[in-house]
Write an enzyme that holds these catalytic residues in place. Structure first.
Site, short mmCIF file in Angstrom:
data_model
loop_
_atom_site.label_atom_id
_atom_site.label_comp_id
_atom_site.label_asym_id
_atom_site.label_seq_id
_atom_site.Cartn_x
_atom_site.Cartn_y
_atom_site.Cartn_z
N ALA A 238 -6.43 80.15 -30.30
CA ALA A 238 -5.91 79.58 -31.56
C ALA A 238 -6.92 79.66 -32.69
CB ALA A 238 -5.53 78.13 -31.32
N ARG B 88 7.52 81.62 -27.87
CA ARG B 88 7.01 82.12 -29.15
C ARG B 88 5.98 83.23 -28.95
NH1 ARG B 88 7.79 76.48 -30.09
NH2 ARG B 88 6.15 76.26 -28.57
N ASP C 54 11.51 84.71 -17.26
CA ASP C 54 11.56 83.40 -17.93
C ASP C 54 12.94 82.82 -17.63
OD1 ASP C 54 11.86 81.21 -19.66
OD2 ASP C 54 10.53 82.10 -21.17
N ASP D 68 -8.78 83.89 -21.25
CA ASP D 68 -9.31 83.04 -22.33
C ASP D 68 -9.39 81.60 -21.86
OD1 ASP D 68 -10.07 82.46 -25.07
OD2 ASP D 68 -8.04 81.74 -25.44
N HIS E 242 -11.73 80.16 -24.66
CA HIS E 242 -10.50 79.49 -25.13
C HIS E 242 -10.40 79.55 -26.66
CE1 HIS E 242 -7.37 76.21 -24.05
NE2 HIS E 242 -6.96 76.94 -25.07
N ARG F 182 -2.79 79.17 -20.12
CA ARG F 182 -3.45 78.00 -19.58
C ARG F 182 -4.13 78.34 -18.26
NH1 ARG F 182 -3.88 76.25 -23.69
NH2 ARG F 182 -3.14 74.33 -24.65
N GLU G 119 -12.71 73.63 -18.06
CA GLU G 119 -13.39 74.19 -19.23
C GLU G 119 -14.44 73.21 -19.73
OE1 GLU G 119 -10.36 75.35 -22.05
OE2 GLU G 119 -9.43 76.72 -20.63
P1 NAD Z 1 6.73 78.31 -25.82
O1 NAD Z 1 7.13 76.94 -25.40
O2 NAD Z 1 7.27 78.88 -27.07
O3 NAD Z 1 7.05 79.33 -24.64
C1 NAD Z 1 6.83 79.04 -23.29
C2 NAD Z 1 7.87 79.81 -22.49
O4 NAD Z 1 7.57 79.63 -21.10
C3 NAD Z 1 9.29 79.31 -22.70
O5 NAD Z 1 10.16 80.37 -23.11
C4 NAD Z 1 9.68 78.78 -21.34
O6 NAD Z 1 11.05 78.98 -21.07
C5 NAD Z 1 8.81 79.59 -20.43
N1 NAD Z 1 8.65 78.99 -19.11
C6 NAD Z 1 8.55 77.67 -18.79
N2 NAD Z 1 8.46 77.53 -17.45
C7 NAD Z 1 8.49 78.78 -16.92
C8 NAD Z 1 8.44 79.28 -15.60
N3 NAD Z 1 8.34 78.48 -14.54
N4 NAD Z 1 8.49 80.62 -15.42
C9 NAD Z 1 8.61 81.46 -16.47
N5 NAD Z 1 8.68 81.03 -17.75
C10 NAD Z 1 8.62 79.72 -17.98
O7 NAD Z 1 5.12 78.28 -25.85
P2 NAD Z 1 4.15 79.26 -26.67
O8 NAD Z 1 3.90 78.69 -28.02
O9 NAD Z 1 4.62 80.65 -26.55
O10 NAD Z 1 2.81 79.06 -25.82
C11 NAD Z 1 2.67 79.65 -24.55
C12 NAD Z 1 1.39 79.19 -23.87
O11 NAD Z 1 0.26 79.61 -24.63
C13 NAD Z 1 1.25 77.68 -23.72
O12 NAD Z 1 0.72 77.39 -22.45
C14 NAD Z 1 0.22 77.32 -24.76
O13 NAD Z 1 -0.48 76.15 -24.41
C15 NAD Z 1 -0.67 78.54 -24.70
N6 NAD Z 1 -1.51 78.71 -25.89
C16 NAD Z 1 -2.82 79.02 -25.67
C17 NAD Z 1 -3.65 79.20 -26.75
C18 NAD Z 1 -5.09 79.52 -26.53
O14 NAD Z 1 -5.93 79.02 -27.25
N7 NAD Z 1 -5.43 80.35 -25.55
C19 NAD Z 1 -3.16 79.07 -28.06
C20 NAD Z 1 -1.80 78.79 -28.26
C21 NAD Z 1 -0.99 78.61 -27.15
#
Ligand code: NAD
Length: 542
Positions: free
Chosen positions: A285, A153, A173, A259, A282, A235, A264
């Site tokens: 969101a 996403r 990916d 971030d 962080h 992360r 943390e």
């Molecule tokens: P998502 O599940 O939609 O997308 C994650 C993608 O990573 C998927 O397409 C998956 O196929 C891919 N993936 C998995 N393993 C992989 C690998 N070994 N190599 C390459 N790609 C791989 O998740 P999202 O909603 O896009 O969120 C992504 C990240 O952002 C998550 O870790 C989430 O926790 C983090 N996030 C952080 C914050 C923040 O506050 N900084 C806020 C929202 C999300």
């Protein structure tokens, strides 16, 4: 009216609470910031718990689950929830993955620009009375290559926005399809190495899993272009912080922005000591819209799940029956009945459960893996396994925990598909081995949409896959079956159907399944066992 209790252990947006308020059968309490020691003794008093990242849901916390059924995360990341421990306890874990996608995307855009133009440092210098424009020579995004690791996403949304800045996008990916990359207009690479070698700006958007932990280490930094920029708003554990420090300190990287951190808050983290690493606490969101989004989504989902209506974004339900096509739901039910039948007939400690799907309708895979599960079974296998395990372990068995329970008991589960089996086109075959023997059960769904068990071992049968049965095996000679019928009549047992099967040679053994209106009692079973010629008799409930 059945009522449900929800505990909220973090601050969530008011809009989420408004959803809960609309349901008279839902009561909730907010104990934001509650410590695990205080939470553990009371967690079982609630049907559901809603957390953000403040509560660590581990095996210890959920040792005694009481009436707890659901753990809801108001956000996407589930690294604070031990999904395996929750699954073993049969708890549903759900998140709200879409609520803050744009918030995290927009922070990523900000961090890319901040790192390329060193905006935070420029801000500080002007405020400190300096006017040093040469120090803030930046990198232009237009015509540069953005490398994206993980295009789900957030990664996709970052790609779309960076394209608008005139960037070329290269993605690693391994779990997305080429058509997805084509539809966004990005280059999908087979290796991460290819992305690393070409990226001017590299950004991470994968979850933190066993596979992605430390995905960016010293070896990977060495592959990058000199003067590149790294951004991590996903992360902390993805990027090795020592390696990042060295890469920025040595001038290999122009700058970095993060971030998120391995621990943390990042107290004493040496990344904070470098001018060219820009940091935020962080906050990916943290927009009003993002917080409202996750709160509304998780509250709606939990209400629906408690009402048994839908289980959207449940990450550890391998397959919900309701998500299968209508006709396949009948096979799912049949598989569960076959599991129950096997466990009630076979004796001994189970060692192996093999499930075979026969025919064209099983060629495609049903359901998707939603989390980093160690199991990857088709729904029918899960159903058979659940049916098999629950006879011995009763209520504690669910579709969620049955694979874990089997693994804990060293039951080897195998699954296969084949295009034909004897005379059948569409068939499910369950084979269970125990230390004492083996049973093979076959079943199919007839055009009337009713599941039937069509054979057990060498005996051909036609049994509806539900109801109460008396099963018995006898030496095949006149009079035995008649005596059983008389005995059932004498004991007020009403027979709905009587299915007898024997192999061709007269005088060997026969099996019978008597469909009865009410469960067979132990005392009736004892009398049947007393009839001369009966080898074994069992009461079976499907
Ligand atoms: P998502 O599940 O939609 O997308 C994650 C993608 O990573 C998927 O397409 C998956 O196929 C891919 N993936 C998995 N393993 C992989 C690998 N070994 N190599 C390459 N790609 C791989 O998740 P999202 O909603 O896009 O969120 C992504 C990240 O952002 C998550 O870790 C989430 O926790 C983090 N996030 C952080 C914050 C923040 O506050 N900084 C806020 C929202 C999300």
């Amino acid at each position: 009216m059945e009522t449900f209790d929800i505990l909220i252990t973090d601050h969530i947006a008011e809009e989420g609470l408004e959803i809960l308020n609309q349901h008279p059968d839902i009561r909730y309490e907010i104990k934001a910031g509650i410590k695990n020691v205080d939470l553990k003794p009371i967690i079982g008093n609630y049907d559901a718990v809603i957390t953000r990242s403040g509560t660590t849901v581990d095996a210890d916390l959920i040792e005694n689950t009481g009436k707890l059924k659901i753990i809801g995360r108001a956000g996407v990341g589930l690294d604070n929830v031990d999904i395996e421990a929750a699954s073993k306890k049969g708890l549903i874990v759900m998140n709200a993955p879409t609520g803050n996608t744009l918030a995290a995307t927009e922070l990523t855009m900000g961090m890319i620009l901040a790192a390329c133009r060193k905006i935070p440092a420029a801000d500080q210098s002007v405020k400190a009375g300096e006017w040093d424009r040469k120090r803030f020579m930046g990198i232009q995004l237009s015509n540069k290559v953005l490398g994206i690791i993980g295009m789900g996403r957030i990664g996709s949304n970052v790609a779309v926005r960076c394209k608008a800045f005139g960037m070329k996008i290269m993605v690693y990916d391994p779990y997305i399809k080429q058509s997805r990359a084509d539809s966004i207009g990005v280059t999908l690479c087979d290796t991460m190495e290819e992305v690393l070698k070409n990226a001017d700006v590299l950004t991470f958007h994968t979850p933190l899993t066993q596979e992605t932990k430390g995905i960016m280490g010293a070896k990977e930094f060495a592959l990058m272009k000199d003067g590149a920029v790294l951004v991590n708003c996903a992360r902390g554990g993805l990027v090795d912080e020592d390696a990042l420090y060295d890469a920025v300190k040595s001038g290999k990287l122009f700058s970095a922005a993060t971030d998120v951190y391995s621990a943390e808050p990042p107290v004493g983290n040496k990344l904070l000591t470098l001018d060219n690493i820009f940091v935020t606490p962080h906050i990916g969101a943290n927009t009003h819209e993002g917080q409202k989004g996750v709160a509304v989504i998780i509250c709606e989902q939990i209400v629906n799940a408690l009402h048994g209506e839908s289980y959207a974004n449940a990450v550890n339900i391998p397959y919900m029956k309701s998500q299968l096509p209508e006709d396949m739901q009948r096979y799912f039910e049949l598989a569960e009945s076959m599991g129950k039948m096997a466990s009630q007939i076979i004796d001994g400690r189970p060692e192996e459960l093999r499930f075979t799907m026969v025919g064209k309708r099983f060629e495609e895979d049903f359901g998707e893996r939603t989390f980093d599960s160690p199991f990857n079974y088709q729904p029918f296998t899960i159903a058979a396994l659940k049916g098999f395990m629950e006879v011995a372990l009763t209520d504690a068995v669910s579709y969620i925990n049955s694979p874990y329970l089997a693994k804990d008991r060293n039951i080897h589960v195998m699954e296969s598909k084949t295009d034909h089996y004897a005379k059948y086109n569409d068939l499910l075959v369950l084979t269970v081995k125990t230390h004492d023997g083996e049973i093979v059960i076959g079943g199919t769904v007839f055009p009337d949409q009713k599941g039937r068990i069509t054979f057990i071992d060498k005996y051909n049968l036609d049994l509806t896959a539900e109801g109460n049965y008396l099963y018995f095996r006898n030496t095949d000679r006149p009079g035995v079956v008649g005596k059983v019928g008389t005995l059932l009549g004498e004991n007020g047992v009403n027979i709905a159907n009587f299915e007898l099967s024997r192999v061709s040679d007269k005088g060997s053994e026969a099996v019978s399944f008597v469909l009865v209106d009410d469960p067979i009692t132990q005392s009736v079973l004892g009398k049947i066992m007393g009839i001369d010629g009966i080898i074994e008799a069992k009461a079976i409930k499907l």
